[in-house]
Design a protein around this motif. Structure first.
Motif, PDB file in Angstrom:
ATOM      1  N   THR A 149       0.560   7.584  -3.081  1.00 25.91           N
ATOM      2  CA  THR A 149       0.607   6.320  -2.356  1.00 25.91           C
ATOM      3  C   THR A 149       1.777   5.497  -2.869  1.00 25.91           C
ATOM      4  OG1 THR A 149      -0.588   4.286  -1.802  1.00 25.91           O
ATOM      5  CG2 THR A 149      -0.993   5.211  -3.980  1.00 25.91           C
TER       6      THR A 149
ATOM      7  N   ASP B 207       1.552   2.243  -2.467  1.00 33.43           N
ATOM      8  CA  ASP B 207       0.889   0.954  -2.662  1.00 33.43           C
ATOM      9  C   ASP B 207       0.438   0.839  -4.123  1.00 33.43           C
ATOM     10  OD1 ASP B 207      -1.308  -0.976  -2.855  1.00 33.43           O
ATOM     11  OD2 ASP B 207      -1.194  -1.086  -0.669  1.00 33.43           O
TER      12      ASP B 207
ATOM     13  N   GLN C 172      -3.357   0.281  -4.578  1.00 30.68           N
ATOM     14  CA  GLN C 172      -4.154   1.478  -4.311  1.00 30.68           C
ATOM     15  C   GLN C 172      -4.007   2.489  -5.441  1.00 30.68           C
ATOM     16  OE1 GLN C 172      -6.374   2.090  -1.682  1.00 30.68           O
ATOM     17  NE2 GLN C 172      -6.882   3.758  -3.082  1.00 30.68           N
TER      18      GLN C 172
END
Length: 207
Positions: free
Chosen positions: A86, A88, A91
């Motif tokens: 990911t 992010d 996350q």
């Protein structure tokens, strides 16, 4: 890169072996006999002053604690599936949090049940075991609920957190904690143990 892993059969270092085998990394595996107290010897403490396994030596540098080791191993192989990819940051931190939950919350409750002497010098250890069983039941209920929804912790794709969970509930089962009330966990256990990387790990631990 030179990798050496210090491990003990049955200990949580098996998770680390599993990760290394899943990634196909070259690594020297050195067995440490916890039952004889080898981890407390001067020789081993000179390698890992914490006196624990797993301990990973990468190009001569020591790394300890399973979540840290697993995160590092994940970074070594492009496209690694140990931890979902990911961009992010939040996350990614949640994925790391799951590993740390296994290590700092679920794992200790297993130890309370299986090795209560680690937590008390009292001759009667029933209270330690009882408290461990209460905590472990709460954790297993949460794991069972999530695994009822999908084959793996993150859905359709295995991740190393699945193998950490497997170690926790399997160690509890070997310590006398029944898993009969957790059918999703038992199905998850079968899936983990069918993985080639798990079987290669088992061969190393049995050698």
């Amino acid at each position: 890169m030179s990798l050496t892993l210090y491990y003990s059969p049955g200990a949580c270092s098996g998770i680390t072996i599993n990760a290394i085998k899943e990634l196909g990394l070259d690594c020297e595996f050195i067995r440490v006999d916890l039952s004889s107290g080898e981890h407390k010897t001067e020789r081993y403490l000179s390698i890992n002053p914490h006196g624990k396994v797993p301990a990973l030596v990468a190009d001569g540098k020591l790394l300890t604690e399973n979540p840290a080791i697993l995160i590092y191993l994940n970074s070594l192989v492009e496209g690694s599936k140990l931890i979902p990819e990911t961009d992010d940051a939040f996350q990614r931190s949640l994925y790391y949090s799951d590993l740390m939950w296994c290590s700092s919350t679920v794992h200790p409750s297993v130890r309370h049940v299986c090795v209560p002497a680690y937590y008390t010098v009292a001759e009667d250890k029933d209270d330690v075991v009882a408290r461990g069983k209460i905590a472990l039941t709460v954790h297993l209920q949460a794991i069972e609920k999530r695994l009822q929804e999908s084959d793996w912790w993150y859905g359709e794709q295995w991740a190393i957190v699945d193998t950490y969970l497997h170690w926790c509930y399997s160690r509890a089962q070997r310590g006398g904690f029944p898993l009969d009330d957790y059918p999703a966990i038992l199905a998850h256990k079968e899936r983990i143990e069918a993985m080639p990387s798990y079987q290669r790990r088992a061969q190393i631990e049995a050698a």
